[in-house]
Design a protein around this motif. Sequence first.
Motif, PDB file in Angstrom:
ATOM      1  N   GLY A 140       1.440  -5.802   8.821  1.00  0.00           N
ATOM      2  CA  GLY A 140       1.852  -5.558   8.574  1.00  0.00           C
ATOM      3  C   GLY A 140       2.440  -4.130   8.488  1.00  0.00           C
ATOM      4  N   PHE A 141       3.477  -3.640   9.471  1.00  0.00           N
ATOM      5  CA  PHE A 141       3.446  -2.432   9.965  1.00  0.00           C
ATOM      6  C   PHE A 141       4.322  -1.397   8.545  1.00  0.00           C
ATOM      7  N   GLU A 142       5.428  -2.474   7.742  1.00  0.00           N
ATOM      8  CA  GLU A 142       6.632  -1.829   7.414  1.00  0.00           C
ATOM      9  C   GLU A 142       5.701  -0.236   6.075  1.00  0.00           C
ATOM     10  N   GLN A 143       4.537  -1.668   5.838  1.00  0.00           N
ATOM     11  CA  GLN A 143       4.337  -1.861   3.956  1.00  0.00           C
ATOM     12  C   GLN A 143       2.293  -0.737   4.855  1.00  0.00           C
ATOM     13  N   ILE A 144       2.052  -0.402   5.807  1.00  0.00           N
ATOM     14  CA  ILE A 144       0.719   0.196   6.077  1.00  0.00           C
ATOM     15  C   ILE A 144       1.253   1.236   6.154  1.00  0.00           C
ATOM     16  N   TYR A 145       3.042   1.623   7.623  1.00  0.00           N
ATOM     17  CA  TYR A 145       3.546   2.970   7.411  1.00  0.00           C
ATOM     18  C   TYR A 145       4.060   3.733   6.387  1.00  0.00           C
ATOM     19  N   ILE A 146       3.840   2.421   5.531  1.00  0.00           N
ATOM     20  CA  ILE A 146       4.705   3.557   4.049  1.00  0.00           C
ATOM     21  C   ILE A 146       3.404   4.387   3.730  1.00  0.00           C
ATOM     22  N   PHE A 164       6.673   1.043  -2.526  1.00  0.00           N
ATOM     23  CA  PHE A 164       5.638   2.785  -3.232  1.00  0.00           C
ATOM     24  C   PHE A 164       5.880   3.510  -3.882  1.00  0.00           C
ATOM     25  N   GLY A 165       7.196   3.344  -4.589  1.00  0.00           N
ATOM     26  CA  GLY A 165       7.900   4.319  -5.209  1.00  0.00           C
ATOM     27  C   GLY A 165       7.353   3.305  -6.936  1.00  0.00           C
TER      28      GLY A 165
END
Length: 306
Positions: free
Chosen positions: A239-245, A131-132
Motif C-alpha cells: 500500500g504505497f499511497e497510504q504508507i507514503y502519506i 490522514f487529515g
Amino acid sequence: MNAIRLNPKWRSVFRFRWFYLMMLPGIAYYVLFHYVPMGGLAIAFKSYNLMKGIWGSPWVGFDNFKVLFDTPDFPIIMRNTIIISLYRILFNMLPDIMLALALNEIRVRWFKKIVQTVTYGPYFLSWIIVFGLTFAFLAPNSGLVSTWFRDNGLGSIDLLTNKDFFRPLIILTDLWKNTGFGAIIYLAALASINPELYEAAVVDGAGRWRQMWHVTLPGIRDVVVLLLILRLGSILDAGFEQIYIFENARVYEVGDIIDTWVFRRGIEQLDFSVAAATGFFKSIIGFTLVITANKIAKKFGGSGIW
C-alpha cells in the motif's frame, strides 16, 4: 467468403463480430498501457541515462539487482513489506467476511441500507483526507485525543511518530476505509447461494449458526480462496499511497516498505535502473506466489483462479 463460411471457427467469429468489436477498447487499453510499457523492463538491466534513452544506455546485466540486494536497507524494507501485507491479509479479510455475514442476516431493509452506506462511504475518501482526519485526532499538540489526554493530566502522547503504534495505525485506518467495499464482494457471493440449501437445513433442524457454518461459509469458500490468492500475489505491495502519506523519518524502521524506498531511489535520486530492477524482482515474486497458491488451492479441492 466461401472459405470463411465453410470454416466453423471463422463462422463463429463472424457471428459474434459485434461482441469482438466491443472488446477492442478493453484490449487496446491493456496492450497500450500494460504490455507495451513492459519494454521498459530493459532499464533494469542497463545503466539508464536520461539523455541516451532506454536503448542508448549501456547494458550492465544483473548489476542493478546486486545493488538492490547489497543495500543495507533491503532486509528492513523486505521485512516491513511482508509484515504489513500479512497484517492486511489477516486483519482485513476477516472483518470483510464478518461484516458481509452480519449484513446478510439483517432482515430490516432500511437499517441494512444505512449500515451499508455508513461502512461503504469511507472507501471514496482519498488517503490524504483519511490522514487529515487522523491528524485532527492524533496530532501531538492540537489533536482532539492528544488535547484530551493533556487536559485530564494524563500527559502528552505522540502516536503519529511512535514506531510502536505505526503499524496498528496503518491497519486500523485501512480497516475503516476499505471494509465496507470488501464486504460487497462477499455479499455478492452470498446472494448466489441457492436458497433451497437453507430450506433443507431448516427441515433438518439447523439453527442460524448451523446454517451459517454448513451452508453460508462453504458457499463463499471459493471467493475467499480466490481473493486470498490475489492478495498473496501482491504481498510485496503493502500500500504505497497510504504508507507514503502516513510515514515520517521516525518510523522508517517499521514503516519503510519496498515501494516507498523505490520512490525515493527512483524519483528523488533519479536512479531509475535500480528502481526498475526492484519492480522486476517484485513481479517475479508475485507471479511465483500466485502460481504456488493456485496449485495449493486446487490440491485442497478449491477452484483456484484457472
